[in-house]
Scaffold this motif. Structure first.
Motif, mmCIF file in Angstrom:
data_model
loop_
_atom_site.group_PDB
_atom_site.id
_atom_site.type_symbol
_atom_site.label_atom_id
_atom_site.label_comp_id
_atom_site.label_asym_id
_atom_site.label_seq_id
_atom_site.Cartn_x
_atom_site.Cartn_y
_atom_site.Cartn_z
ATOM 1 N N LYS A 2 0.836 -1.179 0.000
ATOM 2 C CA LYS A 2 0.000 0.000 0.000
ATOM 3 C C LYS A 2 0.882 1.245 0.000
ATOM 4 N N LEU A 3 0.855 2.021 -1.089
ATOM 5 C CA LEU A 3 1.695 3.216 -1.181
ATOM 6 C C LEU A 3 0.999 4.454 -0.655
ATOM 7 N N SER A 4 -0.310 4.551 -0.843
ATOM 8 C CA SER A 4 -1.022 5.727 -0.366
ATOM 9 C C SER A 4 -1.898 5.333 0.824
ATOM 10 N N ILE A 5 -2.211 6.343 1.606
ATOM 11 C CA ILE A 5 -2.994 6.118 2.821
ATOM 12 C C ILE A 5 -4.382 6.704 2.614
ATOM 13 N N ASN A 6 -5.413 5.922 2.888
ATOM 14 C CA ASN A 6 -6.782 6.394 2.803
ATOM 15 C C ASN A 6 -7.075 7.181 4.077
ATOM 16 N N LEU A 7 -7.178 8.493 3.949
ATOM 17 C CA LEU A 7 -7.368 9.361 5.109
ATOM 18 C C LEU A 7 -8.752 9.196 5.729
ATOM 19 N N ALA A 26 7.395 1.288 0.743
ATOM 20 C CA ALA A 26 7.965 2.344 -0.111
ATOM 21 C C ALA A 26 9.257 1.910 -0.800
ATOM 22 N N ASN A 27 9.570 0.625 -0.792
ATOM 23 C CA ASN A 27 10.837 0.153 -1.382
ATOM 24 C C ASN A 27 11.017 0.604 -2.827
ATOM 25 N N LEU A 107 10.246 30.764 4.101
ATOM 26 C CA LEU A 107 10.327 29.634 5.017
ATOM 27 C C LEU A 107 11.043 30.010 6.302
ATOM 28 N N SER A 108 10.601 29.415 7.395
ATOM 29 C CA SER A 108 11.351 29.523 8.639
ATOM 30 C C SER A 108 11.470 28.121 9.209
ATOM 31 N N GLY A 109 12.419 27.911 10.079
ATOM 32 C CA GLY A 109 12.724 26.570 10.556
ATOM 33 C C GLY A 109 11.663 25.917 11.417
ATOM 34 N N ASP A 110 10.865 26.693 12.179
ATOM 35 C CA ASP A 110 9.967 26.098 13.165
ATOM 36 C C ASP A 110 8.534 25.918 12.676
ATOM 37 N N GLU A 111 8.191 26.484 11.544
ATOM 38 C CA GLU A 111 6.808 26.469 11.103
ATOM 39 C C GLU A 111 6.377 25.097 10.601
ATOM 40 N N THR A 112 5.092 24.840 10.782
ATOM 41 C CA THR A 112 4.495 23.638 10.225
ATOM 42 C C THR A 112 4.240 23.891 8.749
ATOM 43 N N ASP A 113 4.557 22.930 7.930
ATOM 44 C CA ASP A 113 4.326 23.053 6.498
ATOM 45 C C ASP A 113 2.976 22.457 6.151
ATOM 46 N N PHE A 114 2.481 22.827 4.981
ATOM 47 C CA PHE A 114 1.220 22.305 4.492
ATOM 48 C C PHE A 114 1.481 21.452 3.268
ATOM 49 N N CYS A 115 0.735 20.380 3.155
ATOM 50 C CA CYS A 115 0.872 19.470 2.031
ATOM 51 C C CYS A 115 -0.538 19.122 1.564
ATOM 52 N N GLU A 116 -0.742 19.093 0.256
ATOM 53 C CA GLU A 116 -2.066 18.835 -0.282
ATOM 54 C C GLU A 116 -2.244 17.357 -0.647
ATOM 55 N N TYR A 117 -3.475 16.894 -0.539
ATOM 56 C CA TYR A 117 -3.822 15.546 -0.968
ATOM 57 C C TYR A 117 -5.041 15.628 -1.876
ATOM 58 N N GLU A 118 -5.195 14.633 -2.747
ATOM 59 C CA GLU A 118 -6.327 14.599 -3.665
ATOM 60 C C GLU A 118 -7.272 13.475 -3.280
ATOM 61 N N GLY A 119 -8.554 13.743 -3.405
ATOM 62 C CA GLY A 119 -9.547 12.740 -3.036
ATOM 63 C C GLY A 119 -9.452 12.467 -1.544
ATOM 64 N N GLN A 120 -9.385 11.211 -1.159
ATOM 65 C CA GLN A 120 -9.229 10.824 0.244
ATOM 66 C C GLN A 120 -7.879 10.156 0.489
ATOM 67 N N ASN A 121 -6.989 10.153 -0.522
ATOM 68 C CA ASN A 121 -5.727 9.427 -0.404
ATOM 69 C C ASN A 121 -4.536 10.368 -0.362
ATOM 70 N N PHE A 122 -3.570 10.011 0.469
ATOM 71 C CA PHE A 122 -2.308 10.741 0.548
ATOM 72 C C PHE A 122 -1.187 9.781 0.175
ATOM 73 N N ASP A 123 -0.366 10.165 -0.798
ATOM 74 C CA ASP A 123 0.725 9.314 -1.283
ATOM 75 C C ASP A 123 1.934 9.475 -0.355
ATOM 76 N N MET A 124 1.966 8.681 0.685
ATOM 77 C CA MET A 124 3.019 8.778 1.697
ATOM 78 C C MET A 124 4.376 8.357 1.155
ATOM 79 N N ALA A 125 4.430 7.369 0.291
ATOM 80 C CA ALA A 125 5.709 6.912 -0.257
ATOM 81 C C ALA A 125 6.372 8.036 -1.054
ATOM 82 N N GLU A 126 5.599 8.746 -1.857
ATOM 83 C CA GLU A 126 6.150 9.867 -2.629
ATOM 84 C C GLU A 126 6.577 11.000 -1.701
#
Length: 186
Positions: A2-7, A26-27, A107-126
């Motif tokens: 399973k490469l992506s996670i169903n959120l 993720a091999n 960018l600053s070192g301490d801030e939380t970053d944002f990442c987008e996902y499509e549908g209900q899946n997030f491609d964690m391996a990528e």
């Protein structure tokens, strides 16, 4: 595998994952960066509301590389922590109020970053692939314990500047008026 996670399947208290070379999630995706080295990624995803999620974790691996000072083949260690807020992908027309130029100065070192996902899946391996790629140094150097006698450079401390003590040949430039000497006027 399973490469992506169903959120949509993440419970309210969150879920912790442990991906490594043995489990193999993720091999295939990481092979171009880490080769045959092992990796271990532990991360937790928990919902903040119905669409947004908090993800935090750490990945450890080694990447095959060469010392930028002596050319020795090394296995450069990478250990990176990350923390992201996962948000649904939004269309951002050029003139929308959410469009923004991404620049390194933002960018600053301490801030939380944002990442987008499509549908209900997030491609964690990528995502892990990008974390390793961004952590790869531009000029890797031998760790002291691997090669204490790296012969080309004179300063073995990676946190200090790298200097070659090569003298440039002293060449006396020709006078700019020498070309005028051969000019003939009528």
């Amino acid at each position: 595998m399973k490469l992506s996670i169903n959120l949509a399947e993440i419970p309210e208290e969150g879920r912790t994952y442990l991906w490594d070379t043995q489990s193999g999630e993720a091999n295939a995706v990481l092979a171009d960066l880490i080769g045959k080295n092992t990796y271990s990624a532990e991360f937790t995803i928990r919902p903040l509301n119905s669409k947004d999620f908090e993800m935090s974790g750490k990945i450890s691996t080694k990447i095959p590389d060469q010392c930028s000072r002596c050319g020795t083949d090394i296995q450069f260690p990478i250990t990176e922590k990350y923390r992201e807020i996962l948000i649904p992908k939004q269309d951002q027309p050029r003139n929308s109020k959410y469009s923004k130029v991404n620049h390194i100065s933002d960018l600053s070192g301490d801030e939380t970053d944002f990442c987008e996902y499509e549908g209900q899946n997030f491609d964690m391996a990528e995502y892990l692939h990008e974390v390793i790629a961004l952590a790869t140094p531009y000029n890797p150097v031998c760790p002291k314990q691997d090669n204490p006698n790296c012969s080309i450079y004179t300063n073995p401390e990676p946190e200090q500047g790298f200097i070659y003590n090569e003298e440039m040949p002293a060449e006396k430039p020709e006078s700019p008026f020498a070309a005028l000497k051969n000019l003939k006027l009528n």
